[in-house]
Design a protein around this motif. Structure first.
Motif, PDB file in Angstrom:
ATOM      1  N   VAL A 105      54.941 -57.449 -55.684  1.00 34.18           N
ATOM      2  CA  VAL A 105      55.746 -58.332 -56.528  1.00 34.18           C
ATOM      3  C   VAL A 105      54.902 -59.419 -57.185  1.00 34.18           C
ATOM      4  N   GLN A 106      53.746 -59.699 -56.640  1.00 37.64           N
ATOM      5  CA  GLN A 106      52.765 -60.622 -57.191  1.00 37.64           C
ATOM      6  C   GLN A 106      51.400 -60.122 -56.728  1.00 37.64           C
ATOM      7  N   PRO A 107      50.327 -60.480 -57.427  1.00 38.75           N
ATOM      8  CA  PRO A 107      49.013 -60.082 -56.923  1.00 38.75           C
ATOM      9  C   PRO A 107      48.839 -60.503 -55.464  1.00 38.75           C
ATOM     10  N   THR A 108      48.535 -59.564 -54.612  1.00 41.79           N
ATOM     11  CA  THR A 108      48.323 -59.716 -53.160  1.00 41.79           C
ATOM     12  C   THR A 108      49.589 -60.084 -52.394  1.00 41.79           C
ATOM     13  N   VAL A 109      50.765 -59.917 -53.009  1.00 46.24           N
ATOM     14  CA  VAL A 109      52.026 -60.112 -52.284  1.00 46.24           C
ATOM     15  C   VAL A 109      52.853 -58.838 -52.415  1.00 46.24           C
ATOM     16  N   TRP A 110      53.201 -58.259 -51.260  1.00 46.32           N
ATOM     17  CA  TRP A 110      54.051 -57.066 -51.228  1.00 46.32           C
ATOM     18  C   TRP A 110      55.370 -57.426 -50.546  1.00 46.32           C
ATOM     19  N   ARG A 111      56.403 -56.730 -50.959  1.00 50.61           N
ATOM     20  CA  ARG A 111      57.736 -56.999 -50.440  1.00 50.61           C
ATOM     21  C   ARG A 111      58.313 -55.752 -49.792  1.00 50.61           C
ATOM     22  N   THR A 112      59.020 -55.946 -48.670  1.00 53.11           N
ATOM     23  CA  THR A 112      59.748 -54.855 -48.054  1.00 53.11           C
ATOM     24  C   THR A 112      61.150 -55.328 -47.709  1.00 53.11           C
ATOM     25  N   SER A 113      62.116 -54.421 -47.822  1.00 53.66           N
ATOM     26  CA  SER A 113      63.527 -54.740 -47.567  1.00 53.66           C
ATOM     27  C   SER A 113      64.073 -53.783 -46.511  1.00 53.66           C
ATOM     28  N   PRO A 114      63.644 -53.926 -45.276  1.00 48.80           N
ATOM     29  CA  PRO A 114      64.054 -52.949 -44.250  1.00 48.80           C
ATOM     30  C   PRO A 114      65.532 -53.032 -43.931  1.00 48.80           C
ATOM     31  N   LEU A 115      66.081 -51.868 -43.558  1.00 49.66           N
ATOM     32  CA  LEU A 115      67.485 -51.803 -43.175  1.00 49.66           C
ATOM     33  C   LEU A 115      67.664 -52.249 -41.729  1.00 49.66           C
ATOM     34  N   VAL A 116      68.640 -53.137 -41.501  1.00 49.73           N
ATOM     35  CA  VAL A 116      69.010 -53.537 -40.146  1.00 49.73           C
ATOM     36  C   VAL A 116      70.527 -53.695 -40.103  1.00 49.73           C
ATOM     37  N   ILE A 117      71.062 -53.724 -38.883  1.00 45.56           N
ATOM     38  CA  ILE A 117      72.482 -54.011 -38.681  1.00 45.56           C
ATOM     39  C   ILE A 117      72.601 -55.497 -38.366  1.00 45.56           C
ATOM     40  N   PRO A 118      73.236 -56.306 -39.218  1.00 49.08           N
ATOM     41  CA  PRO A 118      73.247 -57.767 -39.029  1.00 49.08           C
ATOM     42  C   PRO A 118      74.304 -58.240 -38.038  1.00 49.08           C
ATOM     43  N   LEU A 119      74.280 -57.671 -36.834  1.00 50.68           N
ATOM     44  CA  LEU A 119      75.193 -58.073 -35.761  1.00 50.68           C
ATOM     45  C   LEU A 119      74.345 -58.530 -34.577  1.00 50.68           C
ATOM     46  N   HIS A 120      73.661 -59.673 -34.761  1.00 54.51           N
ATOM     47  CA  HIS A 120      72.616 -60.077 -33.831  1.00 54.51           C
ATOM     48  C   HIS A 120      73.146 -60.610 -32.498  1.00 54.51           C
ATOM     49  N   ARG A 121      74.454 -60.820 -32.389  1.00 55.52           N
ATOM     50  CA  ARG A 121      74.975 -61.318 -31.124  1.00 55.52           C
ATOM     51  C   ARG A 121      74.944 -60.242 -30.033  1.00 55.52           C
ATOM     52  N   TRP A 122      74.829 -58.958 -30.450  1.00 55.97           N
ATOM     53  CA  TRP A 122      74.849 -57.865 -29.489  1.00 55.97           C
ATOM     54  C   TRP A 122      73.415 -57.438 -29.158  1.00 55.97           C
ATOM     55  N   ALA A 123      73.069 -57.484 -27.882  1.00 59.55           N
ATOM     56  CA  ALA A 123      71.710 -57.153 -27.456  1.00 59.55           C
ATOM     57  C   ALA A 123      71.342 -55.723 -27.818  1.00 59.55           C
ATOM     58  N   VAL A 124      72.302 -54.789 -27.688  1.00 53.23           N
ATOM     59  CA  VAL A 124      72.006 -53.386 -27.992  1.00 53.23           C
ATOM     60  C   VAL A 124      71.675 -53.221 -29.472  1.00 53.23           C
ATOM     61  N   VAL A 125      72.348 -53.985 -30.330  1.00 47.41           N
ATOM     62  CA  VAL A 125      72.052 -53.929 -31.764  1.00 47.41           C
ATOM     63  C   VAL A 125      70.659 -54.496 -32.025  1.00 47.41           C
TER      64      VAL A 125
ATOM     65  N   TRP B 197      70.017 -50.230 -51.816  1.00 46.93           N
ATOM     66  CA  TRP B 197      69.272 -49.804 -53.007  1.00 46.93           C
ATOM     67  C   TRP B 197      67.803 -50.178 -52.897  1.00 46.93           C
ATOM     68  N   LYS B 198      67.522 -51.344 -52.265  1.00 46.05           N
ATOM     69  CA  LYS B 198      66.150 -51.840 -52.204  1.00 46.05           C
ATOM     70  C   LYS B 198      65.349 -51.289 -51.024  1.00 46.05           C
ATOM     71  N   ALA B 199      66.017 -50.573 -50.135  1.00 40.73           N
ATOM     72  CA  ALA B 199      65.346 -50.158 -48.899  1.00 40.73           C
ATOM     73  C   ALA B 199      64.441 -48.951 -49.131  1.00 40.73           C
ATOM     74  N   PHE B 200      63.413 -49.125 -49.966  1.00 44.61           N
ATOM     75  CA  PHE B 200      62.457 -48.054 -50.217  1.00 44.61           C
ATOM     76  C   PHE B 200      61.501 -47.930 -49.024  1.00 44.61           C
ATOM     77  N   PRO B 201      60.948 -46.737 -48.795  1.00 40.94           N
ATOM     78  CA  PRO B 201      60.086 -46.542 -47.627  1.00 40.94           C
ATOM     79  C   PRO B 201      58.640 -46.983 -47.850  1.00 40.94           C
ATOM     80  N   TYR B 202      58.409 -47.828 -48.841  1.00 40.75           N
ATOM     81  CA  TYR B 202      57.049 -48.301 -49.081  1.00 40.75           C
ATOM     82  C   TYR B 202      57.107 -49.742 -49.600  1.00 40.75           C
ATOM     83  N   PRO B 203      56.080 -50.531 -49.348  1.00 43.63           N
ATOM     84  CA  PRO B 203      56.075 -51.913 -49.828  1.00 43.63           C
ATOM     85  C   PRO B 203      55.844 -51.965 -51.325  1.00 43.63           C
ATOM     86  N   ARG B 204      56.512 -52.888 -51.996  1.00 45.21           N
ATOM     87  CA  ARG B 204      56.396 -53.029 -53.437  1.00 45.21           C
ATOM     88  C   ARG B 204      55.618 -54.295 -53.769  1.00 45.21           C
TER      89      ARG B 204
END
Length: 392
Positions: A73-93, A64-71
């Motif tokens: 959240v505070q003056p001079t602070v922007w937030r981004t919630s990029p999509l990733v696959i949380p399977l970091h043990r695999w190099a291909v991932v 829901w939060k993965a918007f294509p632009y930074p939001r």
């Protein structure tokens, strides 16, 4: 010092809207207050998710939060919630995630006009991505021994920290044990303990209205605030002390299973153990104002042996006497609190505090003043800014 401060891309291990703010959100705010612009990157999922309800909720929330632009959240602070696959043990991932993150962050940095930012990361798994982003320098803020957190691939973390040491300029650690481990990996390593918002918690030293849910709990009260997970909190110790001191009531404020979905619940079946759930940060001084003893009942394990509890200075700033497990990171502050390394010793320390035992208030106040967010940021800035002022 340069006339224009570098922009900051901060890679967090906690989402911005996590109700339990830690180093990540507080540091973003400190950067903003000192004139920096910040792109705050939400957690990329160090721990492999489970099918537990909290993990499923978090994953759907990320979609829901993965918007294509930074939001903003505070003056001079922007937030981004990029999509990733949380399977970091695999190099291909990891390679696929890097490609997706690279394109997402380039887009955000272009929109915000971040030319060559300073990269500040709490996530060690990003050396490949960082090396592909334009930047002025790289800082790793190592606040935990992530190898021993539940659900995390220790081998992947060890390799990632070695690789990050090859691209980073500086590493800050929050415990001496972490510093000793990072010194062999990073060109420059500096120890700075965890700190607190002294002004916020000082409010507990003045009369505040008693929270309604606390008023129904008899005194004396022991108060714990924080994540209620077995790798951070010793449930057995709580149960033994609560049984030994049935007239003393434990008040536990926090979410059960934070960072450890399979964690059991605290022993709330006992009549003097009260599980109230999490409370907003703004309300914590009111709870501390009406507590008799603050407690840090941490177990001894590979994770806590390198942990500096964030609540340590918050409790002390509130003026509440503290009984805590004798963690290695707290040894240099042993004169500020009451150490206890067994249920029997913990119970004796609680009884001593309730009978009037106290640590030197002037020493406590001096330590809290030194270990505020503001004072630590000024010290850290003096260390990192000269490294990057030459790279305009």
């Amino acid at each position: 010092m340069p006339g224009v401060l570098p922009d900051i891309v901060l890679f967090s291990t906690a989402d911005w809207d996590n109700p339990f703010w830690t180093n990540k959100q507080h540091m973003a705010m400190q950067f903003a207050r000192h004139g920096y612009r910040v792109l705050y990157v939400d957690s990329l999922g160090l721990r492999q998710p489970t099918l537990a309800r909290c993990d499923l909720k978090r994953m759907f929330g990320r979609l829901w939060k993965a918007f294509p632009y930074p939001r903003c959240v505070q003056p001079t602070v922007w937030r981004t919630s990029p999509l990733v696959i949380p399977l970091h043990r695999w190099a291909v991932v990891r390679r696929g995630n890097d490609a997706l993150l690279k394109s997402t962050l380039h887009w955000h940095m272009t929109r915000l006009k971040f030319d060559k930012p300073l990269i500040w990361t709490y996530n060690p798994l990003l050396s490949r991505l960082i090396s592909q982003l334009p930047h002025r320098g790289v800082v790793y803020h190592c606040v935990d021994d992530l190898r021993f957190a539940p659900g995390i691939d220790a081998t992947a973390i060890e390799e990632a920290e070695r690789q990050l040491g090859n691209v980073a300029d500086l590493c800050f650690t929050t415990s001496l044990k972490l510093q000793r481990r990072m010194e062999s990996l990073f060109p420059c390593t500096i120890y700075e303990a965890n700190v607190c918002d002294v002004t916020h918690f000082h409010q507990a030293r003045t009369p505040l209205p008693q929270p309604c849910d606390l008023a129904a709990i008899p005194r004396p009260r022991l108060l714990f605030i924080g994540a209620l997970s077995q790798y951070k909190v010793d449930y057995t110790l709580i149960e033994q002390v609560a049984t030994a001191l049935p007239q003393v009531h434990w008040v536990l404020l926090g979410a059960v299973g934070e960072g450890q979905p399979a964690s059991a619940s605290p022993p709330s079946h006992l009549p003097n153990v009260h599980l109230l759930g999490p409370r907003p940060y703004i309300d914590l001084p009111a709870y501390l104002c009406h507590a008799d003893v603050a407690v840090l009942p941490a177990p001894h394990n590979s994770y806590t042996d390198a942990m500096f509890p964030m609540k340590f200075f918050e409790y002390l700033a509130a003026g509440v006497p503290l009984v805590a497990t004798a963690l290695p990171a707290l040894r240099e502050f042993a004169d500020l609190f009451f150490e206890a390394d067994s249920a029997e010793a913990f119970a004796r320390a609680v009884e001593a505090v309730l009978a009037g035992a106290r640590r030197d208030a002037s020493h406590i106040d001096a330590a809290c003043a030194k270990h505020s967010w503001e004072e630590r940021f000024v010290r850290m800035e003096a260390s990192f800014l000269p490294l990057f002022s030459r790279r305009n």
